[in-house]
Design a protein around this motif. Structure first.
Motif, PDB file in Angstrom:
ATOM      1  N   VAL A  36      -3.076  -6.135  27.327  1.00 58.27           N
ATOM      2  CA  VAL A  36      -2.295  -5.280  27.995  1.00 58.27           C
ATOM      3  C   VAL A  36      -1.591  -3.656  28.152  1.00 58.27           C
ATOM      4  N   THR A  37      -0.951  -3.842  29.653  1.00 60.92           N
ATOM      5  CA  THR A  37      -1.201  -2.212  30.153  1.00 60.92           C
ATOM      6  C   THR A  37       0.258  -2.289  30.700  1.00 60.92           C
ATOM      7  N   GLY A  38       0.941  -2.296  30.103  1.00 63.31           N
ATOM      8  CA  GLY A  38       2.644  -2.772  31.076  1.00 63.31           C
ATOM      9  C   GLY A  38       3.133  -1.382  29.961  1.00 63.31           C
ATOM     10  N   PHE A  39       2.865  -0.911  29.397  1.00 62.27           N
ATOM     11  CA  PHE A  39       3.456   0.288  28.307  1.00 62.27           C
ATOM     12  C   PHE A  39       3.101   1.358  29.103  1.00 62.27           C
ATOM     13  N   VAL A  40       4.184   2.330  28.878  1.00 68.58           N
ATOM     14  CA  VAL A  40       4.142   4.227  29.555  1.00 68.58           C
ATOM     15  C   VAL A  40       5.063   4.491  28.331  1.00 68.58           C
ATOM     16  N   VAL A  41       4.188   5.977  28.140  1.00 62.64           N
ATOM     17  CA  VAL A  41       5.803   6.917  27.724  1.00 62.64           C
ATOM     18  C   VAL A  41       6.587   7.568  28.346  1.00 62.64           C
ATOM     19  N   TRP A  42       8.147   6.298  28.107  1.00 64.62           N
ATOM     20  CA  TRP A  42       8.716   6.760  28.724  1.00 64.62           C
ATOM     21  C   TRP A  42       9.385   8.087  28.322  1.00 64.62           C
ATOM     22  N   ARG A  43       9.369   8.848  27.378  1.00 68.42           N
ATOM     23  CA  ARG A  43      10.074   9.909  27.070  1.00 68.42           C
ATOM     24  C   ARG A  43       8.688  10.342  25.847  1.00 68.42           C
ATOM     25  N   ALA A  44       9.113  11.628  25.725  1.00 70.00           N
ATOM     26  CA  ALA A  44       7.703  12.428  24.513  1.00 70.00           C
ATOM     27  C   ALA A  44       9.252  13.304  24.439  1.00 70.00           C
ATOM     28  N   THR A  45       8.503  15.025  23.877  1.00 74.35           N
ATOM     29  CA  THR A  45       9.255  16.044  22.380  1.00 74.35           C
ATOM     30  C   THR A  45      10.243  16.696  22.910  1.00 74.35           C
ATOM     31  N   GLU A  46      11.451  16.403  22.797  1.00 72.18           N
ATOM     32  CA  GLU A  46      12.693  16.523  23.485  1.00 72.18           C
ATOM     33  C   GLU A  46      13.111  17.830  22.881  1.00 72.18           C
ATOM     34  N   PRO A  47      13.473  19.019  23.345  1.00 73.63           N
ATOM     35  CA  PRO A  47      14.189  20.293  22.475  1.00 73.63           C
ATOM     36  C   PRO A  47      15.738  19.995  21.729  1.00 73.63           C
ATOM     37  N   VAL A  48      15.697  20.665  20.645  1.00 72.54           N
ATOM     38  CA  VAL A  48      17.240  20.160  20.564  1.00 72.54           C
ATOM     39  C   VAL A  48      18.254  20.988  21.470  1.00 72.54           C
ATOM     40  N   SER A  49      19.433  20.498  21.810  1.00 71.75           N
ATOM     41  CA  SER A  49      20.275  21.113  22.797  1.00 71.75           C
ATOM     42  C   SER A  49      21.180  22.080  22.485  1.00 71.75           C
ATOM     43  N   SER A  50      21.121  23.244  23.434  1.00 75.87           N
ATOM     44  CA  SER A  50      22.390  24.713  22.870  1.00 75.87           C
ATOM     45  C   SER A  50      24.042  24.023  22.978  1.00 75.87           C
ATOM     46  N   PRO A  51      25.110  24.621  22.651  1.00 80.06           N
ATOM     47  CA  PRO A  51      26.389  24.662  22.926  1.00 80.06           C
ATOM     48  C   PRO A  51      26.211  24.574  24.704  1.00 80.06           C
ATOM     49  N   LYS A  52      25.285  25.997  25.234  1.00 79.33           N
ATOM     50  CA  LYS A  52      25.575  26.173  26.284  1.00 79.33           C
ATOM     51  C   LYS A  52      24.700  25.195  27.633  1.00 79.33           C
TER      52      LYS A  52
END
Length: 368
Positions: free
Chosen positions: A175-191
């Protein structure tokens, strides 16, 4: 000193010459009383001093008696145990191991909030006491061993190391098809959301821009990516930059990933939507228990709240997991001697400790 000049008529009306006053020709120089200000009002100063002393004396009375520690929020013990049905598995029991010497180990509040078992979803946001995730670039740390969709993806060092082992075993299964599509995402601020709304409104209608911002920043099933222990694994569609939306259970590659992930400490963050493609690194002890019991992370935490202890003997290792309502700045647990222990809060008011011990160390020394 402030002075003024008055006429003789005004001088006589005010009482005439007073002792010590200077005499002028046809008039008198009178000294006017100095006006009180906040800087010169001695009575006001005395009143403020008295109030300050009173507050200083009352402050000790406002604290809890006996130096009691603050209580964690939501640390509520169930009134009665529920009859939760779980799968019966050989080698798994809801009791402490009887043949293992124990000792007491204490964990701090900071250590608990750095753990990997925080429940994160629409109903359980990331607590404010959780530290910012310490992240490293996946592509840099993995030296290309872990395929990624973009070089900016980041995650924790523990997660990257476990990913490297997982992808290596996936390749050994073809199996070689998988990639890391997303990783750590910070919490978004209202701004940040406001700026994104303004940018999108320039190229699309206001309604479409609002919908796009909601999709990006609302609860999308990827809340677990707010910590450095989670990644979203996808297979890109051939010849495109789009992800394969088919459930993992419906593809041979997806079934292989599900079969191997738990052996490297990963469990699925959820069963629906984007969460079905998110994998959380919780460590081999918790991943083994969740897989053996065939429950979700939320169900697993609820089960530990009820049972409090869980022991698994699996392939040359012993896993001993404990759960207790969290309170105070320190939590003490009885753990096996020589075990590697990992502590965590679960974001519902409980603290958990997972201990890993090789089987050759589980027997008590002779004569003990």
């Amino acid at each position: 000193m402030a002075e003024s000049i008055c006429t003789e008529r005004e001088w006589r009306k005010n009482g005439g010459l007073r002792a010590g006053s200077p005499v002028c020709w046809g008039a008198a120089c009178l000294s006017l009383p100095r006006k009180q200000t906040i800087h010169t009002n001695k009575q006001l100063h005395a009143c403020m001093l008295i109030c300050t002393m009173a507050v200083a004396l009352l402050l000790p009375l406002c604290y809890l008696p006996g130096g009691e520690k603050p209580v964690f929020p939501l640390a509520v013990v169930p009134a009665s145990a529920s009859a939760m049905e779980v799968r019966r598995v050989t080698g798994l029991s809801f009791s402490a191991p009887a043949d293992v010497p124990m000792h007491t180990q204490t964990f701090t509040r900071e250590q608990l909030y750095r753990g990997r078992l925080l429940l994160l979803d629409a109903a359980h946001p990331l607590p404010g006491e959780a530290p910012d995730p310490a992240t490293v670039p996946i592509a840099t740390y993995g030296k290309g061993v872990v395929p990624v969709r973009a070089l900016t993806l980041r995650s924790g060092q523990e997660t990257v190391k476990a990913l490297s082992d997982l992808f290596s075993q996936l390749r050994s299964h073809g199996v070689t098809g998988f990639v890391v599509w997303r990783a750590t995402e910070p919490v978004s601020s209202p701004k940040e959301q406001h700026d994104a709304m303004k940018a999108m409104a320039r190229v699309r209608s206001l309604e479409a821009a609002a919908e796009a911002v909601h999709t990006r920043y609302a609860h999308t099933g990827r809340e677990s990516l707010q910590q450095a222990f989670s990644v979203e694994l996808r297979m890109p569609l051939p010849g495109t930059a789009l992800p394969d939306e088919r459930p993992l259970e419906e593809t041979p590659e997806g079934r292989t990933l599900l079969m191997l992930a738990w052996r490297h400490g990963f469990v699925r963050a959820g069963a629906e939507g984007n969460a079905a493609f998110c994998f959380r690194y919780v460590g081999k002890a918790h991943a083994t228990a969740i897989t053996y019991l065939d429950v979700s992370l939320e169900e697993y935490l609820a089960l530990l709240h009820e049972k409090r202890v869980l022991t698994i003997r699996e392939h040359g290792a012993l896993y001993y997991i404990q759960c207790s309502p969290a309170s105070g700045e320190y939590m003490a647990f009885s753990v096996p001697e020589g075990a590697a222990c990992e502590a965590s809060m679960d974001n519902t008011g409980y603290a958990l400790v997972a201990c890993t011990l090789p089987n050759e160390q589980t027997k008590s020394p002779a004569g003990s």
